[in-house]
Design a protein around this motif. Structure first.
Motif, PDB file in Angstrom:
ATOM      1  N   ASN A 167       0.865  -1.073   0.162  1.00 49.76           N
ATOM      2  CA  ASN A 167       0.026   0.029  -0.101  1.00 49.76           C
ATOM      3  C   ASN A 167       0.722   1.351  -0.050  1.00 49.76           C
ATOM      4  O   ASN A 167       2.241   1.169   0.082  1.00 49.76           O
ATOM      5  CB  ASN A 167      -0.943  -0.061   1.268  1.00 49.76           C
ATOM      6  CG  ASN A 167      -1.965  -1.319   1.223  1.00 49.76           C
ATOM      7  OD1 ASN A 167      -2.716  -1.440   0.377  1.00 49.76           O
ATOM      8  ND2 ASN A 167      -1.657  -2.104   2.178  1.00 49.76           N
ATOM      9  N   ILE A 168       0.204   2.359  -0.183  1.00 50.41           N
ATOM     10  CA  ILE A 168       0.755   3.545  -0.349  1.00 50.41           C
ATOM     11  C   ILE A 168       1.066   4.476   1.175  1.00 50.41           C
ATOM     12  O   ILE A 168       0.230   4.317   1.901  1.00 50.41           O
ATOM     13  CB  ILE A 168       0.268   4.943  -0.963  1.00 50.41           C
ATOM     14  CG1 ILE A 168      -0.089   4.212  -2.327  1.00 50.41           C
ATOM     15  CG2 ILE A 168       0.827   6.219  -1.034  1.00 50.41           C
ATOM     16  CD1 ILE A 168      -1.071   5.120  -3.498  1.00 50.41           C
ATOM     17  N   GLY A 191      -5.849  -0.142  -8.672  1.00 50.10           N
ATOM     18  CA  GLY A 191      -5.256  -1.334  -8.502  1.00 50.10           C
ATOM     19  C   GLY A 191      -5.925  -2.243  -7.034  1.00 50.10           C
ATOM     20  O   GLY A 191      -5.259  -3.345  -6.847  1.00 50.10           O
ATOM     21  N   GLY A 192      -6.967  -1.466  -6.561  1.00 52.33           N
ATOM     22  CA  GLY A 192      -7.367  -2.203  -5.276  1.00 52.33           C
ATOM     23  C   GLY A 192      -6.285  -2.246  -3.927  1.00 52.33           C
ATOM     24  O   GLY A 192      -6.363  -3.486  -3.342  1.00 52.33           O
ATOM     25  N   PHE A 193      -5.894  -0.873  -3.854  1.00 53.77           N
ATOM     26  CA  PHE A 193      -4.935  -1.168  -2.517  1.00 53.77           C
ATOM     27  C   PHE A 193      -5.210   0.170  -1.810  1.00 53.77           C
ATOM     28  O   PHE A 193      -6.236   1.106  -2.323  1.00 53.77           O
ATOM     29  CB  PHE A 193      -3.565  -1.187  -2.874  1.00 53.77           C
ATOM     30  CG  PHE A 193      -2.882  -0.364  -4.154  1.00 53.77           C
ATOM     31  CD1 PHE A 193      -2.232   0.745  -3.601  1.00 53.77           C
ATOM     32  CD2 PHE A 193      -3.268  -0.687  -5.279  1.00 53.77           C
ATOM     33  CE1 PHE A 193      -1.785   1.600  -4.624  1.00 53.77           C
ATOM     34  CE2 PHE A 193      -2.567   0.201  -6.257  1.00 53.77           C
ATOM     35  CZ  PHE A 193      -2.005   1.140  -5.977  1.00 53.77           C
ATOM     36  N   ALA A 194      -4.269   0.565  -0.709  1.00 57.05           N
ATOM     37  CA  ALA A 194      -5.059   1.673   0.368  1.00 57.05           C
ATOM     38  C   ALA A 194      -3.950   2.688   0.125  1.00 57.05           C
ATOM     39  O   ALA A 194      -2.754   2.426  -0.236  1.00 57.05           O
ATOM     40  CB  ALA A 194      -5.015   1.163   1.714  1.00 57.05           C
ATOM     41  N   HIS A 195      -4.360   4.150   0.386  1.00 60.39           N
ATOM     42  CA  HIS A 195      -3.712   5.178   0.323  1.00 60.39           C
ATOM     43  C   HIS A 195      -3.678   5.900   1.600  1.00 60.39           C
ATOM     44  O   HIS A 195      -4.875   6.111   2.309  1.00 60.39           O
ATOM     45  CB  HIS A 195      -4.207   6.271  -0.667  1.00 60.39           C
ATOM     46  CG  HIS A 195      -3.603   7.444  -0.970  1.00 60.39           C
ATOM     47  ND1 HIS A 195      -3.894   8.568  -1.812  1.00 60.39           N
ATOM     48  CD2 HIS A 195      -2.368   7.806  -0.663  1.00 60.39           C
ATOM     49  CE1 HIS A 195      -3.250   9.497  -1.525  1.00 60.39           C
ATOM     50  NE2 HIS A 195      -2.056   8.927  -0.881  1.00 60.39           N
ATOM     51  N   ASP A 196      -2.618   5.857   2.215  1.00 56.14           N
ATOM     52  CA  ASP A 196      -2.525   6.427   3.732  1.00 56.14           C
ATOM     53  C   ASP A 196      -2.340   8.053   3.537  1.00 56.14           C
ATOM     54  O   ASP A 196      -1.414   8.528   2.797  1.00 56.14           O
ATOM     55  CB  ASP A 196      -1.260   6.005   4.497  1.00 56.14           C
ATOM     56  CG  ASP A 196      -1.370   6.376   6.036  1.00 56.14           C
ATOM     57  OD1 ASP A 196      -1.343   7.687   6.206  1.00 56.14           O
ATOM     58  OD2 ASP A 196      -1.074   5.745   6.850  1.00 56.14           O
ATOM     59  N   THR A 197      -3.024   8.926   4.271  1.00 59.78           N
ATOM     60  CA  THR A 197      -3.253  10.189   4.119  1.00 59.78           C
ATOM     61  C   THR A 197      -1.925  11.100   4.465  1.00 59.78           C
ATOM     62  O   THR A 197      -1.678  12.232   4.104  1.00 59.78           O
ATOM     63  CB  THR A 197      -4.382  10.844   4.556  1.00 59.78           C
ATOM     64  OG1 THR A 197      -4.451  10.771   6.215  1.00 59.78           O
ATOM     65  CG2 THR A 197      -5.757  10.298   4.111  1.00 59.78           C
ATOM     66  N   GLY A 198      -1.189  10.488   5.605  1.00 59.07           N
ATOM     67  CA  GLY A 198      -0.447  11.277   6.169  1.00 59.07           C
ATOM     68  C   GLY A 198      -1.267  12.060   7.284  1.00 59.07           C
ATOM     69  O   GLY A 198      -2.399  12.019   7.316  1.00 59.07           O
ATOM     70  N   GLU A 199      -0.453  12.809   8.096  1.00 57.10           N
ATOM     71  CA  GLU A 199      -1.006  13.355   9.133  1.00 57.10           C
ATOM     72  C   GLU A 199      -1.722  14.948   8.870  1.00 57.10           C
ATOM     73  O   GLU A 199      -2.400  15.464   9.502  1.00 57.10           O
ATOM     74  CB  GLU A 199      -0.304  13.825  10.452  1.00 57.10           C
ATOM     75  CG  GLU A 199       0.907  14.785   9.987  1.00 57.10           C
ATOM     76  CD  GLU A 199       1.745  15.099  11.227  1.00 57.10           C
ATOM     77  OE1 GLU A 199       0.979  15.463  12.396  1.00 57.10           O
ATOM     78  OE2 GLU A 199       2.972  15.088  11.128  1.00 57.10           O
ATOM     79  N   ARG A 207     -10.512  12.794  -1.516  1.00 59.31           N
ATOM     80  CA  ARG A 207     -12.039  12.457  -2.030  1.00 59.31           C
ATOM     81  C   ARG A 207     -12.317  12.338  -3.222  1.00 59.31           C
ATOM     82  O   ARG A 207     -13.349  11.600  -3.812  1.00 59.31           O
ATOM     83  CB  ARG A 207     -12.836  13.381  -1.291  1.00 59.31           C
ATOM     84  CG  ARG A 207     -12.533  13.353   0.496  1.00 59.31           C
ATOM     85  CD  ARG A 207     -13.663  14.299   1.000  1.00 59.31           C
ATOM     86  NE  ARG A 207     -13.850  13.936   2.716  1.00 59.31           N
ATOM     87  CZ  ARG A 207     -13.245  14.826   3.326  1.00 59.31           C
ATOM     88  NH1 ARG A 207     -12.467  15.721   3.123  1.00 59.31           N
ATOM     89  NH2 ARG A 207     -13.170  14.784   4.817  1.00 59.31           N
ATOM     90  N   GLU A 208     -11.817  13.187  -4.251  1.00 59.29           N
ATOM     91  CA  GLU A 208     -12.027  13.294  -5.568  1.00 59.29           C
ATOM     92  C   GLU A 208     -12.111  12.149  -6.293  1.00 59.29           C
ATOM     93  O   GLU A 208     -12.817  11.562  -7.151  1.00 59.29           O
ATOM     94  CB  GLU A 208     -11.106  14.417  -6.124  1.00 59.29           C
ATOM     95  CG  GLU A 208     -11.521  14.622  -7.476  1.00 59.29           C
ATOM     96  CD  GLU A 208     -10.398  15.608  -8.222  1.00 59.29           C
ATOM     97  OE1 GLU A 208     -10.259  15.531  -9.391  1.00 59.29           O
ATOM     98  OE2 GLU A 208      -9.881  16.666  -7.187  1.00 59.29           O
ATOM     99  N   MET A 209     -11.041  11.359  -5.861  1.00 58.38           N
ATOM    100  CA  MET A 209     -10.636  10.024  -6.840  1.00 58.38           C
ATOM    101  C   MET A 209     -11.429   8.769  -6.276  1.00 58.38           C
ATOM    102  O   MET A 209     -11.341   7.868  -6.886  1.00 58.38           O
ATOM    103  CB  MET A 209      -9.257   9.903  -6.925  1.00 58.38           C
ATOM    104  CG  MET A 209      -8.691  10.902  -7.591  1.00 58.38           C
ATOM    105  SD  MET A 209      -9.130  11.126  -9.182  1.00 58.38           S
ATOM    106  CE  MET A 209      -8.422  12.726  -9.972  1.00 58.38           C
ATOM    107  N   GLY A 210     -11.725   8.722  -4.909  1.00 58.70           N
ATOM    108  CA  GLY A 210     -12.619   7.442  -4.426  1.00 58.70           C
ATOM    109  C   GLY A 210     -11.765   6.408  -3.933  1.00 58.70           C
ATOM    110  O   GLY A 210     -12.409   5.411  -3.706  1.00 58.70           O
ATOM    111  N   GLY A 211     -10.552   6.397  -3.974  1.00 57.95           N
ATOM    112  CA  GLY A 211      -9.724   5.218  -3.520  1.00 57.95           C
ATOM    113  C   GLY A 211      -9.662   4.858  -2.294  1.00 57.95           C
ATOM    114  O   GLY A 211     -10.149   5.912  -1.256  1.00 57.95           O
ATOM    115  N   ASP A 212      -9.461   3.732  -1.921  1.00 57.85           N
ATOM    116  CA  ASP A 212      -9.342   3.323  -0.314  1.00 57.85           C
ATOM    117  C   ASP A 212      -8.524   4.183   0.559  1.00 57.85           C
ATOM    118  O   ASP A 212      -7.464   4.652   0.401  1.00 57.85           O
ATOM    119  CB  ASP A 212      -9.041   1.948  -0.245  1.00 57.85           C
ATOM    120  CG  ASP A 212     -10.408   1.051  -0.383  1.00 57.85           C
ATOM    121  OD1 ASP A 212     -11.504   1.627  -0.819  1.00 57.85           O
ATOM    122  OD2 ASP A 212     -10.179  -0.097  -0.410  1.00 57.85           O
TER     123      ASP A 212
END
Length: 541
Positions: A167-168, A191-199, A207-212
């Protein structure tokens, strides 16, 4: 006499030549006005250089310029282009830092779906101290068809999340450009994986792109804070309840600068950042070194339980770089005392580095990722909690071998930050902290960020993830295994000298289930367990 000859010494000869040439050109132009227009440009050039030299002589900030007017500027120019010169002309395929040219190249190739194979054998010195390899099987398995995923969420989690094993990692909007966030999140969705926002909070570009999304909150509580900077549970519940957010993560520390807070100066707090982070414009945006919502291990566990409750039962955990061993062991004791267990723990190694940091923190503070992952894995085994808590690893992970090695010593999944930055086009220019990123990845300058063409980079992010997991599938099959969760320390070896080799099982010895509860004699844990107290992070001496 020496003073009279000083203008003709090597130190000052350039200034002298410029001054003399300027005077001669002016004299010639005055004598023959027909050619004055032709000489005007050279006169202006040499006059400007002469004025620069006089300025160098009179300024007080740079001693080298006072002694070598004009010519010393060549030194500053060479200093400016030194990283590029080293990267493009002098470094070998294997010795670039922090990531070698070979590693960067394989990410670029996989992101572009180009040939990622290498000819004519390894360029590694397989007999050097520190060389590591993975064992293969004489009976390899067929390549697994399933996508490697891990279920995150313990018994107290009402909404477990099935995460990819790759994941990212945490990178905030503000550090990354809007286009970089868009491309990463859309690539994660594809790709069906997650994206960590950072703090830095959940931005409109996430939000615009809709990824986990894995929503990380740090000590600044950006996006869920009161006006005075304290934690706002209602604001947290509103954001954490969004369907796009799959897990919530409490940041205790990060590998690049553990124990170091941060300040975004008021001048850089734009209206957009003010809205996303929930801070006032015209004021410094402060991320303290420690949390205000809790101050003890027990308080930390209670806060994590509150995060899980407010999110509607989503997986809640924390991220940290291991420092004092007794502090993490105090957290373990708090888990047992309160009966509150996080659903996951992400271990960030001190080799992590997307955040700019003081040199001393970056080079010498915090435990490296592998030692940290193995320490946490064994500690959880030692209190019989490993089966209910998943471990993520982050810190200089870019290839399938990096992933397999981390998972063999205790990680359930891996996060990558700089690997995915390379997939966006990052060229390791080492200018992330200057706002002058040449590829539009780590900048808030819209004229630079426009260079990152989102539709193309979405595919490259997804391609890199897919190709890396395909490579992991091949490694796992070659080892005679079916899933990376079957990896163990016995599957890896390290050369500890030119004539000696040790298995990872020897380098990273395992604790028995419940060994900390029974009383261990393992020197890595014995003293730390004795000093650890659930009611405070301070050791019992």
């Amino acid at each position: 006499m020496e003073t009279l000859l000083l203008p003709f010494s090597p130190r000052f000869i350039v200034l002298t030549i410029c001054a003399v040439v300027t005077a001669l050109l002016i004299a010639i132009g005055i004598a023959d006005r027909k050619i004055f227009d032709i000489l005007l440009v050279p006169i202006l050039i040499f006059a400007a250089l002469t004025l620069l030299g006089v300025r160098d002589l009179l300024q007080k900030s740079h001693a080298v310029l006072r002694n070598y007017p004009i010519s010393a500027h060549i030194r500053f120019l060479l200093e400016e282009i030194r990283p590029e010169m080293r990267q493009y002309f002098f470094e070998s395929e294997k010795d670039g830092m922090p990531f070698s040219r070979d590693t960067r190249a394989v990410v670029y190739q996989r992101a572009k779906m180009e040939l990622d194979k290498r000819p004519f054998g390894t360029q590694e010195d397989v007999y050097r101290e520190g060389y590591e390899w993975m064992h293969h099987s004489v009976s390899p398995k067929a390549h697994a068809r399933e996508k490697f995923r891990v279920a995150i969420g313990g018994p107290d989690c009402a909404k477990p999340y099935s995460a990819s094993v790759f994941n990212i990692s945490a990178m905030s909007f503000g550090a990354l450009s809007p286009n970089a966030v868009r491309a990463l999140n859309a690539g994660a969705k594809k790709g069906g994986f997650a994206h960590d926002t950072g703090e830095g909070g959940v931005s409109p570009y996430h939000r615009e792109m809709g990824g986990d999304i894995i929503w990380e909150i740090g000590s600044g509580y950006f996006g869920c804070r009161h006006r005075d900077g304290t934690f706002d549970p209602e604001a947290f519940a509103r954001v954490a309840g969004e369907d796009q957010i799959k897990m919530v993560e409490l940041k205790i520390s990060q590998g690049a600068k553990p124990g170091h807070g941060g300040v975004l100066p008021a001048a850089k707090v734009s209206e957009e950042i003010s809205k996303i982070r929930g801070v006032a414009m015209g004021e410094d945006c402060i991320s303290p070194a420690s949390h205000r919502a809790f101050s003890t291990p027990v308080g930390m566990m209670q806060f994590i339980a509150e995060m899980r409750r407010l999110s509607g039962g989503k997986p809640a955990g924390f991220k940290l770089c291991i420092g004092h061993p007794w502090e993490f062991l105090a957290i373990c004791k708090a888990m047992m005392e309160t009966g509150i267990y996080p659903d996951f723990i992400v271990i960030d190694g001190n080799e992590g580095g997307t955040g700019a940091a003081p040199l001393e923190f970056m080079d010498h503070l915090g435990m490296p990722m592998r030692e940290g992952v193995n320490f946490v894995h064994n500690a959880l085994v030692g209190i019989n909690a490993r089966d209910r808590i998943k471990i993520g690893a982050s810190g200089k992970i870019a290839t399938a071998f990096d992933m397999a090695r981390a998972m063999a010593i205790g990680a359930d999944w891996c996060n990558s930050a700089r690997g995915f930055m390379f997939s966006l086009g990052c060229i390791q220019s080492l200018s992330c902290h200057t706002d002058r990123c040449p590829t539009g990845v780590a900048t808030q300058d819209p004229t630079r960020a426009r260079a990152l063409y989102v539709p193309l980079k979405i595919d490259r992010v997804q391609n890199y993830h897919h190709a890396t997991l395909h490579s992991l599938t091949e490694l796992i099959a070659a080892a005679g295994l079916e899933h990376p969760q079957q990896l163990r320390p016995i599957h890896f070896s390290q050369r500890t000298s030119t004539t000696q080799v040790q298995s990872f099982a020897q380098l990273y010895p395992a604790l028995r289930p419940g060994e900390l509860l029974e009383g261990t004699e393992d020197p890595r844990f014995r003293d730390g367990w004795r000093m650890a107290r659930s009611e405070t992070f301070q050791p019992a001496l």
